[in-house]
Design an enzyme around this catalytic site. Structure first.
Site, PDB file in Angstrom:
ATOM      1  N   LYS C  77      42.499  54.682  34.807  1.00  0.00           N
ATOM      2  CA  LYS C  77      43.784  54.261  35.383  1.00  0.00           C
ATOM      3  C   LYS C  77      44.880  54.307  34.317  1.00  0.00           C
ATOM      4  CE  LYS C  77      42.244  50.186  36.693  1.00  0.00           C
ATOM      5  NZ  LYS C  77      40.785  50.287  36.606  1.00  0.00           N
ATOM      6  N   CYS C 166      43.602  34.104  40.710  1.00  0.00           N
ATOM      7  CA  CYS C 166      42.548  34.767  39.937  1.00  0.00           C
ATOM      8  C   CYS C 166      42.017  33.949  38.764  1.00  0.00           C
ATOM      9  CB  CYS C 166      42.970  36.163  39.482  1.00  0.00           C
ATOM     10  SG  CYS C 166      44.252  36.237  38.258  1.00  0.00           S
ATOM     11  N   MET C 167      42.883  33.167  38.093  1.00  0.00           N
ATOM     12  CA  MET C 167      42.410  32.535  36.867  1.00  0.00           C
ATOM     13  C   MET C 167      42.354  31.009  36.908  1.00  0.00           C
ATOM     14  SD  MET C 167      41.723  35.175  35.324  1.00  0.00           S
ATOM     15  CE  MET C 167      40.993  34.226  34.010  1.00  0.00           C
ATOM     16  N   MET C 335      36.109  37.010  38.675  1.00  0.00           N
ATOM     17  CA  MET C 335      36.401  36.446  39.995  1.00  0.00           C
ATOM     18  C   MET C 335      35.170  35.932  40.756  1.00  0.00           C
ATOM     19  SD  MET C 335      39.416  36.365  39.822  1.00  0.00           S
ATOM     20  CE  MET C 335      39.848  36.818  38.180  1.00  0.00           C
ATOM     21  N   GLY C 372      42.151  39.170  34.857  1.00  0.00           N
ATOM     22  CA  GLY C 372      42.437  40.303  35.743  1.00  0.00           C
ATOM     23  C   GLY C 372      43.780  40.956  35.534  1.00  0.00           C
ATOM     24  N   GLN C 373      44.755  40.184  35.060  1.00  0.00           N
ATOM     25  CA  GLN C 373      46.103  40.729  34.958  1.00  0.00           C
ATOM     26  C   GLN C 373      46.551  40.772  33.493  1.00  0.00           C
ATOM     27  OE1 GLN C 373      48.828  39.749  38.434  1.00  0.00           O
ATOM     28  NE2 GLN C 373      47.732  37.832  38.193  1.00  0.00           N
TER      29      GLN C 373
END
Lengths: 78, 124, 749
Positions: C77, C166-167, C335, C372-373
């Site tokens: 990606k 997410c966190m 997650m 995740g981010q």
């Protein structure tokens, strides 16, 4: 008609000999070289496929040639 | 005209770039109407290629087909130009400037889909 | 003299061939005004360093930064990032909804409308009638401005962000066990670990470059063991020495059973426990090791295996490997543990394994939460842009913290409201209830990413709710619902800091000017601030102005990164806090004497968990509790969602890359062959998946990597919304929703 500029690379010192054998070909016009392992040429063939085939043939049949790199490809509708 | 030149270049480039004898396959991948991963079809049509990739480091790390070969249609490249290696291997690509590698690209030495490090094969 | 076309082509061909004589054609390295700008990948929380190649004012390539932790590697990606900048879906000018349609507007028109709507709502209903919903993808400076503007300027704690999705449970886990958020370990621990416990993480697809580092460790040290605990046999399981598949939502039983084995087979480090650990239950830390042993009696491997639908001997093996004396053990999760109604508890149970064995704070031994981010940690968690937080570890509910921030922000005492605001899902419930009238959404896509999204899409469409979306892309499933869309500058078009999973802060330099009329988010927020009469609070001209203020705000906290001046960030390839002075090298391992500047040199032990007043970490007794909605007779199958390697989040960016739209772009329902047979479907057929909240039709993919009675769908498809089905039940501590488990029925469609 497809007209291409190509760079041909050879084993060290072989470029002048490769030039001599390519010079006989009606659709290859040599335009320069470094005197050792690089040649600049203009190739004209009827189609892109024929150009590919020519390059493949060269690589397959001539041990001295290491690479054929297109630098320009143009199409002449004539 | 410009578009035509570009298409011409894309078709020819991957094949003649090759220092190794290229196979007689077309450089254009047919347009396919799929959103699935390449290996779904290619497990059927070129199983040996998919298996060689899967067992390679690229396969293990999920560096998938399109990273090197581009996408389907005219964007497809059969033999990846070094511009597709540079994302991860830029120092190695830089080393191609060494006269020792004149006339070679990455795949002259790292052959096939195994792409094993430091094994010569495929090229002259 | 005229020349024929043929002659022209021949001379052009000759010239190009001659030019090439001097060097091989090297498309990405060619000269000619090109430059390489240091930055960081736009996607996941790994935070891979890269260089952006710019030629003629356009981004033409990226290449990995070999001086950064990723050693020059990028995942697929990241490699394709340049394409997102010129996507046809780039949002290039402001838009206002008129007669039901979004039409082009000027910045002046759009901003004055936003300001007037916000003013009107605040005057009529009070500051809590407006809200900000941010993102772990915004730059630290942008998130900081929003947080300050809303909490200290508008005076509402209605500020939350998608890291809540997410966190939040990882935060809850770290805070309850160690007293402070953020991992104590670092990526470099991977190079020293002998055992990896990967639980609820598909690292190979979600964090490919960290997966690669694990693979390299395993290649270098052949005895390395990898334990993968995941209901599905994901690509991560390919390197597993042991893969434990279990019923979704039962891992608490397994983790307690691993602790049972560690305790009963003598893998416990009594000395470490004596010096560093207390035991607790509920919220009290008044229990003993004996109480803990008694608590674990309920979790023999056999009992846990019966609950989880796995093999008891696998649990024993996992525990023995993890606990082996002299071996370094590193756990990682994401997650699978966090997106759960008992997410904080699951996090606590992983920490327990490290604490009872003393496998923590030495190279290779650490409980490491994967993020995740790209800036969930740096911008939102550390920056305190959640509804209960203030910057750098401070809490809204803590009066001293509020006073401190009021002083730092130069606002009168009492400006900051003492009551925490709503968490993400609760915020959208307030929109649904008509309590929030104006919502500013920045750099995120809740119209696709919220659980039970059908419900909240309806809420966003209320006539009396004014929705502003600042986004680099349009349409998204959120911007399509907006009243005003503001074009934000994208990655590479602006400058700022990202903080990734290992406390590493890195500067993303601007490579090109913003596209179209787009503006960096901080500028838009400052503009809004001025229009609301709050310009004095957000007077910033450049991101550096903001960063310099941030350095004063982190000073004196345990996050202290005062030494990270802008210039130092520009030179460095990532710096790990704490980093309190300009000559400090940064901290690889927190809480460790000799590494962490906050552990006194004369501290008698190797570790001080200074996040808690007693300097000790807590082993919590967390009983097994199942998911909120386990399958039943009516909805008999488990439903779970997750990532694939080709795409990211809601696909707003990855779906603009031509390679990626042909690769795993459509969300399909992955079914085990036994389930497929029962349903009479094969790959390519369609099924309708229905939960109590909604339904969606997906194509089927039959695969034995799935678990029986489980259906998996990826989350990246804007046309097949997996979240119409997911449940919006929340973890009571972290308020994170349980995306990972719910009950569904699956029918042939």
């Amino acid at each position: 008609m497809v007209i291409a500029g190509v760079l041909i690379t050879t084993k060290p010192g072989q470029a002048p000999f490769v030039a001599a054998s390519l010079g006989a070909s009606p659709h290859v016009q040599l335009v320069g070289g470094d005197g050792s392992e690089r040649l600049a040429a203009v190739v004209s063939r009827e189609s892109g496929e024929a150009l590919e085939a020519w390059a493949e043939e060269l690589l397959r049949d001539d041990e001295r040639i290491l690479g054929v790199y297109p630098t320009f490809v143009g199409h002449d509708p004539e | 005209m410009k578009a035509r030149l570009l298409v011409g270049l894309l078709v020819v480039l991957p094949l003649v770039l090759a220092a190794a004898p290229p196979k007689k396959t077309r450089a254009v991948h047919p347009q396919v109407d799929t959103q699935e991963a390449c290996d779904v079809c290619h497990r059927e049509v070129t199983p040996e290629v998919v298996e060689a990739w899967y067992q390679s480091r690229h396969g293990l790390m999920n560096v998938k087909c399109f990273v090197c070969h581009g996408t389907v249609g005219p964007e497809f490249v059969r033999r990846a130009p070094v511009s597709r290696c540079v994302g991860c291997h830029n120092d190695k690509v830089d080393s191609l400037a060494n006269p020792f590698f004149k006339g070679k690209d990455c795949f002259s030495c790292h052959a096939g889909h195994e792409l094993n490090p430091h094994k010569i094969g495929g090229g002259k | 003299m005229s020349i024929s076309r043929r002659e022209f082509l021949e001379s052009a061909a000759a010239a190009s061939a001659l030019a090439a004589l001097s060097g091989l054609p090297r498309p990405v390295q060619a000269a000619g005004g090109e430059k390489w700008v240091k930055s960081v990948c736009r996607y996941c929380g790994t935070g891979c360093g890269l260089y952006i190649g710019v030629r003629d004012g356009k981004v033409f390539a990226v290449k990995g930064d070999k001086d950064n932790h990723n050693q020059g590697f990028l995942c697929l990606k990241g490699f394709l990032l340049p394409q997102i900048l010129t996507a046809p879906t780039r949002c290039l000018y402001p838009m206002i909804r008129k007669d039901g349609k979004l039409v082009r507007a000027s910045w002046e028109e759009a901003m004055s409308l936003v300001a007037s709507k916000f003013k009107e709502a605040i005057e009529k209903y009070g500051p809590d009638a407006v809200a900000f919903y941010g993102s772990g993808q915004g730059l630290t400076e942008e998130t900081y401005v929003a947080n300050k503007l809303f909490k200290a300027g508008i005076r509402t704690n209605n500020v939350d962000g998608n890291p809540r999705l997410c966190m939040a449970s990882a935060v809850g886990g770290y805070v309850t066990t160690f007293g402070k958020d953020e991992p104590m370990g670092c990526y470099e621990d991977i190079d020293h670990a002998d055992v990896f416990l990967l639980v609820g993480t598909n690292t190979a697809e979600a964090h490919p470059i960290l997966f690669q580092r694990i693979v390299r460790r395993k290649e270098k040290a052949p005895g390395t063991k990898v334990i993968v605990m995941d209901p599905r046999r994901t690509p991560t399981a390919r390197i597993a020495d042991l893969h434990i598949s279990f019923k979704p939502g039962t891992d608490l039983a397994i983790l307690n059973a691993m602790a049972y084995v560690l305790v009963h087979e003598g893998y416990v480090d009594e000395e470490f426990i004596k010096n560093h650990v207390v035991f607790g239950e509920g919220t009290e830390t008044n229990k003993s090791f004996e109480d803990y042993k008694a608590f674990l009696a309920k979790y023999t491997p056999e009992k846990a295996a019966a609950i989880a639908g796995c093999k008891a001997e696998d649990i024993v093996t996992a525990a023995r490997w993890f606990g082996a004396r002299g071996k370094a053990s590193m756990s990682m999760w994401t997650m699978g543990l966090n997106q759960r109604t008992e997410g904080v508890w699951a996090n606590n149970l992983v920490h327990n394994l490290h604490l009872i064995t003393g496998k923590i704070g030495t190279p290779g031994s650490t409980p490491f939460s994967l993020t995740g981010q790209p800036n969930a940690c740096g911008g939102v968690r550390d920056g305190g842009a959640l509804s209960h937080l203030l910057p750098y570890g401070r809490l809204i509910a803590n009066e001293a913290h509020r006073k401190e921030m009021e002083k730092l922000w130069g606002v009168p005492e009492g400006t900051l409201k003492p009551k925490p605001g709503p968490s993400t899902v609760e915020m959208f419930q307030k929109v649904e209830a008509g309590e929030i009238k104006c919502l500013y959404i920045m750099c995120t896509n809740p119209g696709q990413s919220l659980p039970n999204v059908g419900r909240y899409r309806k809420a966003l469409q209320r006539d009396d709710v004014f929705v502003v979306v600042a986004e680099a892309f349009h349409p998204t499933r959120t911007s399509e619902l907006a009243d005003v869309v503001l074009p934000a500058a994208a990655w590479a078009e602006k400058e700022g800091v990202y903080g990734c999973a290992e406390r590493r802060y890195q500067l993303l330099e601007q490579a090109i000017p913003p596209s179209g009329e787009a503006r960096p988010d901080f500028e838009i927020l400052c503009d809004l601030g001025r229009r609301l009469g709050l310009g004095h609070l957000v007077p910033y001209k450049t991101p550096t102005d903001i960063w310099n203020e941030i350095l004063t705000v982190c000073k004196g906290t345990v996050y202290d990164f005062t030494g990270m001046t802008r210039e130092r960030l520009r030179q460095a390839h990532g710096l790990l806090w704490p980093l309190p002075t300009p000559d400090h090298p940064g901290t690889n391992r927190r809480y460790v004497k000799g590494e962490d500047p906050f552990v006194p040199a004369d501290w008698p032990h190797r570790i001080k968990f200074y996040g808690r007043p007693d300097g000790r970490a807590v082993v919590w007794m967390r009983p097994f509790k199942g998911p909120e909605e386990a399958p039943d007779a009516e909805y008999p199958m488990y439903y779970t969602t997750g990532r694939v390697i080709e795409h990211w989040h809601t696909g707003t960016m990855t779906r603009t890359c031509k390679e990626l739209v042909h690769a795993n772009a459509e969300a399909v329902a992955e079914l085990h062959p036994a389930d497929a047979q029962k349903l009479g479907v094969k790959t390519g057929d369609k099924v309708k998946i229905t939960s109590r909240r909604g339904s969606q039709v997906f194509k089927v993919k039959v695969t034995d990597t799935s678990r029986e009675n489980l259906v998996f769908v990826h989350m990246h498809d804007d046309q097949h919304l997996c979240n119409l089905i997911t449940i919006d039940a929340l973890d009571p501590i972290s308020k994170q929703p349980e995306f990972k488990v719910c009950g569904v029925k699956v029918e042939k469609a």
